[in-house]
Enzyme design. Structure first.
Site: not given
Ligand code: NAD
Length: 497
Positions: A150, A174, A177, A282, A382
């Site tokens: 995301f 893909k 979502e 990240c 994290e």
């Protein structure tokens, strides 16, 4: 107004026919802004079949024609930069400026894909034996697939499909979502750029769709970016199914601050790198390691972080937006509470932060801990939120040992005025992307995105030459042309004669 998200399968945009739905929400107030109808088994199968068929003709399209599609695409992306950033900001909560950066870092990769002919060049050696020459070609693999997270809904899909398609592959995307509308717009623009039917497919959904991609023999390579557990699962399942896999996973990035660094530069850079994008990068700096007397700057860093104000995507003064979901917020708050319970000192606590009129949003204010030790949850996990953990080290060697003991190796940086310290750090540190007085060293696309250790599973990384190697095969040809009627006897050895 609630939008129905579209798949792009076999050259058609479709809302899908499945029964399972996922809501897409605005992270600033959790109102539903769109609905995904998850791709059914039949829809995913059709996407795979269509990509497989399209590969037969797309791989025959001359490389310069494929590059021209990328040129048009790059142009369209630039033309629609603000529009894409607006869609992206609304579904992620990122500030408009940050959303523009997300799109821009993707455009740079699409731009690089225009150069695909030189990236695909093989090698030649004349006279490897008498009258024998050897040369190699780079040929596309077939159908490749990408599963994206995301936190960069423009940049990360653009890390993957333009270069793969420019190399002659077909591609199934893909996306996450949680923010599917930015990738949908990226695909619409790709179609507008002239991509033939079937070359790119877009399927929305979750694990069910991903599992089909991981197991279908028609798919030759899987690119994944996301969390550690899912990354390990994707790598293991994909390779078990004999596919190439590159899986980019989580991170815990340290910045080492030497006492000879410029204090104000350090403070300004730490603020942006730790809580920018609500810490959902990240490559965010989540651990600051102060060496020696540099620890005296901690109170000033706290003052600077305390001034940072989150807000809405279109608030020009907002430094960052909400985290992506109530679940993400709950996770960050749980880790902040654990940090306190495990003995870290919470100098700044953003747990109760909210924005007036948007109290139901996923807000977390800037948060800063000191006295953090390596056994604490806030160090080991994290956090993926606007939380900075401060640690101290006596010497540069101690700091290097601390960073090298981390299981992650995505990015790191050092702030110093000493070339010697910087050289030692870049040489000894076991992390794949190193910044020297640069807090978030994300390489431009002519290099590759080279995370190490627990931040990456695979060998060839994203974009740059490594991505081309990942999505192509090398074919090596050895040739001899007889220039006389003289026929030699059988060669009974494997030496070229
Ligand atoms: P995520 O792992 O939850 O989701 C990533 C993708 O995997 C999504 O498309 C999702 O639908 C799919 N997915 C989720 N669970 C799955 C399952 N059980 N089986 C199969 N597919 C599944 O990640 P996220 O929360 O969207 O993204 C944040 C994470 O991504 C952070 O850990 C961050 O560090 C990481 N990230 C890493 C990099 C990198 O380059 N190393 C870059 C960006 C983000």
């Amino acid at each position: 107004m609630i939008t129905q998200v579209k798949h792009y399968i076999d050259g058609e945009f479709t809302h899908g026919s499945g029964e399972r739905n996922i809501d897409v929400t605005n992270p600033a107030n959790n109102s539903v802004i769109a609905k995904i109808n998850c791709a059914t088994t039949a829809e995913v199968e059709l996407a795979i079949h269509s990509a497989k068929e399209a590969f037969k003709t797309w791989k025959e399209v001359p490389v310069s024609e494929r590059a021209r599609v990328m040129l048009r695409y790059q142009h369209l992306l630039k033309e629609h930069h603000d529009e894409l950033a607006t869609i992206l900001a609304q579904e992620t909560g990122k500030t408009f400026e940050d959303a523009k950066g997300d799109v821009w870092r993707g455009i740079e990769v699409a731009e690089h894909a225009c150069n695909v002919a030189s990236l695909m060049m093989g090698e030649t050696v004349e006279n490897v034996a008498r009258n024998i020459d050897t040369y190699s070609y780079t040929q596309p693999l077939g159908v490749c697939a990408g599963i994206t997270p995301f936190n960069f809904p423009a940049m990360i899909p653009l890390w993957m499909f333009p270069l793969s398609i420019a190399c002659g592959n077909t591609f199934i995307l893909k996306p996450s979502e949680q923010d599917p509308m930015t990738p949908q717009r990226l695909v619409e623009l790709f179609v507008e750029a002239g991509a033939p039917k079937g070359v790119l497919q877009l399927i929305h959904g979750d694990k069910t769709a991903v599992d089909m991609l991981l197991t279908d023999p028609a798919i030759k390579a899987i690119s994944f970016v996301g969390s550690v557990g899912v990354g390990q699962y994707i790598y293991k399942t994909g390779t078990d199914n004999l596919k190439r896999v590159q899986a980019f996973a989580g991170a815990k990035n340290h910045c080492v601050i030497m006492p000879d660094a410029n204090k104000q530069q350090v403070i300004n850079n730490m603020v942006g790198a730790s809580v920018g994008a609500a810490g959902q990068r990240c490559m965010a700096i989540s651990v600051a390691v102060f060496v020696g007397k540099a620890k005296e700057w901690i109170p000033e860093l706290k003052e600077a972080l305390a001034k940072v104000r989150p807000g809405l995507w279109n608030d020009k003064d907002a430094a960052y937006g909400p985290v992506i979901s109530p679940a993400a917020k709950a996770r960050v708050l749980k880790l902040i509470a654990q940090g306190k319970a495990e003995g870290a000192e919470c100098l700044l606590d953003g747990s109760d932060f909210t924005v007036a009129g948007y109290e139901s949003g996923n807000w977390v204010g800037p948060t800063m801990f000191t006295n953090v030790t390596t056994d604490m949850s806030i160090y080991k996990e994290e956090i993926f939120g606007p939380v900075l953990c401060c640690m101290e080290a006596e010497t540069l060697d101690d700091a290097i040992e601390l960073v090298n003991n981390s299981p992650y190796g995505n990015g790191t940086s050092i702030f110093t005025a000493s070339g010697g310290a910087a050289r030692k750090y870049q040489h000894e540190i076991e992390v794949g992307q190193v910044g020297i007085n640069v807090p978030i060293p994300v390489p431009l696309p002519f290099f590759s995105f080279t995370g190490w250790k627990g931040s990456f599973y695979g060998d060839q990384h994203a974009y740059g030459k490594q991505a081309v190697r990942f999505c192509t095969e090398t074919k090596t040809i050895t040739t001899r042309w007889f220039d006389s009627e003289a026929v030699s006897g059988p060669n009974m050895s494997i030496n070229l004669k």
